[in-house]
Design a protein around this motif. Structure first.
Motif, PDB file in Angstrom:
ATOM      1  N   MET A  86       2.696 -11.093  11.204  1.00  0.00           N
ATOM      2  CA  MET A  86       2.152  -9.859  11.726  1.00  0.00           C
ATOM      3  C   MET A  86       0.741 -10.141  12.245  1.00  0.00           C
ATOM      4  O   MET A  86      -0.039 -10.833  11.607  1.00  0.00           O
ATOM      5  CB  MET A  86       2.119  -8.805  10.604  1.00  0.00           C
ATOM      6  CG  MET A  86       1.794  -7.420  11.087  1.00  0.00           C
ATOM      7  SD  MET A  86       1.689  -6.129   9.809  1.00  0.00           S
ATOM      8  CE  MET A  86       3.173  -6.303   8.890  1.00  0.00           C
ATOM      9  N   MET A  88      -2.050  -5.472  13.727  1.00  0.00           N
ATOM     10  CA  MET A  88      -0.991  -4.762  13.000  1.00  0.00           C
ATOM     11  C   MET A  88      -1.321  -4.665  11.517  1.00  0.00           C
ATOM     12  O   MET A  88      -1.094  -3.627  10.893  1.00  0.00           O
ATOM     13  CB  MET A  88       0.356  -5.456  13.198  1.00  0.00           C
ATOM     14  CG  MET A  88       0.951  -5.272  14.569  1.00  0.00           C
ATOM     15  SD  MET A  88       1.566  -3.609  14.873  1.00  0.00           S
ATOM     16  CE  MET A  88       3.039  -3.609  13.884  1.00  0.00           C
ATOM     17  N   GLN A  89      -1.867  -5.733  10.959  1.00  0.00           N
ATOM     18  CA  GLN A  89      -2.240  -5.717   9.545  1.00  0.00           C
ATOM     19  C   GLN A  89      -3.345  -4.703   9.289  1.00  0.00           C
ATOM     20  O   GLN A  89      -3.323  -3.987   8.287  1.00  0.00           O
ATOM     21  CB  GLN A  89      -2.678  -7.110   9.090  1.00  0.00           C
ATOM     22  CG  GLN A  89      -1.522  -8.056   8.916  1.00  0.00           C
ATOM     23  CD  GLN A  89      -1.965  -9.448   8.505  1.00  0.00           C
ATOM     24  OE1 GLN A  89      -3.114  -9.837   8.657  1.00  0.00           O
ATOM     25  NE2 GLN A  89      -1.020 -10.228   7.992  1.00  0.00           N
ATOM     26  N   ALA A 102      -1.783  -1.257   9.458  1.00  0.00           N
ATOM     27  CA  ALA A 102      -0.979  -1.020   8.257  1.00  0.00           C
ATOM     28  C   ALA A 102      -1.872  -0.698   7.057  1.00  0.00           C
ATOM     29  O   ALA A 102      -1.569   0.201   6.269  1.00  0.00           O
ATOM     30  CB  ALA A 102      -0.097  -2.226   7.967  1.00  0.00           C
ATOM     31  N   GLN A 103      -2.977  -1.416   6.930  1.00  0.00           N
ATOM     32  CA  GLN A 103      -3.890  -1.165   5.819  1.00  0.00           C
ATOM     33  C   GLN A 103      -4.527   0.224   5.932  1.00  0.00           C
ATOM     34  O   GLN A 103      -4.679   0.929   4.937  1.00  0.00           O
ATOM     35  CB  GLN A 103      -4.970  -2.247   5.757  1.00  0.00           C
ATOM     36  CG  GLN A 103      -5.858  -2.150   4.521  1.00  0.00           C
ATOM     37  CD  GLN A 103      -5.072  -2.341   3.234  1.00  0.00           C
ATOM     38  OE1 GLN A 103      -4.301  -3.283   3.092  1.00  0.00           O
ATOM     39  NE2 GLN A 103      -5.245  -1.430   2.283  1.00  0.00           N
ATOM     40  N   LEU A 106      -3.206   2.872   7.443  1.00  0.00           N
ATOM     41  CA  LEU A 106      -2.159   3.844   7.112  1.00  0.00           C
ATOM     42  C   LEU A 106      -1.940   3.900   5.605  1.00  0.00           C
ATOM     43  O   LEU A 106      -1.816   4.985   5.027  1.00  0.00           O
ATOM     44  CB  LEU A 106      -0.852   3.481   7.816  1.00  0.00           C
ATOM     45  CG  LEU A 106      -0.837   3.569   9.327  1.00  0.00           C
ATOM     46  CD1 LEU A 106       0.468   3.006   9.877  1.00  0.00           C
ATOM     47  CD2 LEU A 106      -1.050   4.978   9.811  1.00  0.00           C
ATOM     48  N   HIS A 107      -1.886   2.734   4.996  1.00  0.00           N
ATOM     49  CA  HIS A 107      -1.716   2.648   3.543  1.00  0.00           C
ATOM     50  C   HIS A 107      -2.836   3.406   2.831  1.00  0.00           C
ATOM     51  O   HIS A 107      -2.563   4.252   1.973  1.00  0.00           O
ATOM     52  CB  HIS A 107      -1.692   1.181   3.120  1.00  0.00           C
ATOM     53  CG  HIS A 107      -1.783   0.974   1.649  1.00  0.00           C
ATOM     54  ND1 HIS A 107      -0.701   1.115   0.809  1.00  0.00           N
ATOM     55  CD2 HIS A 107      -2.840   0.659   0.860  1.00  0.00           C
ATOM     56  CE1 HIS A 107      -1.095   0.893  -0.438  1.00  0.00           C
ATOM     57  NE2 HIS A 107      -2.380   0.600  -0.425  1.00  0.00           N
ATOM     58  N   LEU A 127       3.509   7.758   5.621  1.00  0.00           N
ATOM     59  CA  LEU A 127       3.415   6.626   6.546  1.00  0.00           C
ATOM     60  C   LEU A 127       4.118   6.944   7.860  1.00  0.00           C
ATOM     61  O   LEU A 127       3.573   6.698   8.940  1.00  0.00           O
ATOM     62  CB  LEU A 127       4.024   5.367   5.930  1.00  0.00           C
ATOM     63  CG  LEU A 127       3.299   4.761   4.732  1.00  0.00           C
ATOM     64  CD1 LEU A 127       4.120   3.616   4.151  1.00  0.00           C
ATOM     65  CD2 LEU A 127       1.903   4.295   5.092  1.00  0.00           C
ATOM     66  N   THR A 129       7.880  -3.214   4.483  1.00  0.00           N
ATOM     67  CA  THR A 129       6.839  -2.975   5.474  1.00  0.00           C
ATOM     68  C   THR A 129       5.651  -2.205   4.943  1.00  0.00           C
ATOM     69  O   THR A 129       4.713  -1.963   5.673  1.00  0.00           O
ATOM     70  CB  THR A 129       7.428  -2.223   6.675  1.00  0.00           C
ATOM     71  OG1 THR A 129       8.025  -1.018   6.202  1.00  0.00           O
ATOM     72  CG2 THR A 129       8.447  -3.052   7.405  1.00  0.00           C
ATOM     73  N   PHE A 130       5.682  -1.787   3.702  1.00  0.00           N
ATOM     74  CA  PHE A 130       4.554  -0.989   3.213  1.00  0.00           C
ATOM     75  C   PHE A 130       3.869  -1.678   2.074  1.00  0.00           C
ATOM     76  O   PHE A 130       4.351  -2.638   1.543  1.00  0.00           O
ATOM     77  CB  PHE A 130       5.000   0.424   2.811  1.00  0.00           C
ATOM     78  CG  PHE A 130       6.237   0.444   1.985  1.00  0.00           C
ATOM     79  CD1 PHE A 130       6.158   0.308   0.626  1.00  0.00           C
ATOM     80  CD2 PHE A 130       7.480   0.565   2.565  1.00  0.00           C
ATOM     81  CE1 PHE A 130       7.299   0.316  -0.144  1.00  0.00           C
ATOM     82  CE2 PHE A 130       8.617   0.575   1.805  1.00  0.00           C
ATOM     83  CZ  PHE A 130       8.538   0.443   0.452  1.00  0.00           C
TER      84      PHE A 130
END
Length: 114
Positions: free
Chosen positions: A1, A5-6, A9-10, A12-13, A48, A113-114
């Motif tokens: 990734m 993207m990482q 994702a972080q 969003l997390h 998410l 993915t999460f």
């Protein structure tokens, strides 16, 4: 990734953990297939999808998810996403939770993915 993207994702997390109050250990357990039946975990998963506009009117927008997939997993992940669709649960949070379990059951390495 990719780094981008990482980073997304972080973000969003972090947003969804703050919004739902889910315990981090429950998220980590999911990565190994241990899906704890916890309302906060279920709503974290819904959060998410809401954050990326991939859930509408009780349905997961598979096309939106597919469009966001990194090239390196697209070929293996897209069929899983499409075959699971949206598995209806008792409410929206439970539907997303049940669908995530389907993803994991069909392809654990591709769908964590999460």
């Amino acid at each position: 990734m990719s780094d981008e993207m990482q980073e997304m994702a972080q973000m969003l997390h972090n947003t969804c953990v703050a919004e739902t109050g889910v315990a981090e250990d429950l998220i980590i357990k999911c990565r190994s297939g241990d899906f704890t039946d916890d309302p906060k975990l279920k709503c974290y998963m819904l959060c998410l999808l809401n954050q990326i506009s991939a859930f509408d009117d009780g349905e997961i927008d598979v096309d939106t998810l597919v469009a966001m997939l990194p090239e390196e997993i697209l070929g293996k992940a897209e069929p899983v996403l499409r075959s699971c669709g949206t598995i209806k649960g008792t409410d929206d949070c439970d539907s997303v939770y049940q669908t995530n379990k389907c993803y994991y059951d069909k392809s654990p390495l591709q769908m964590c993915t999460f």
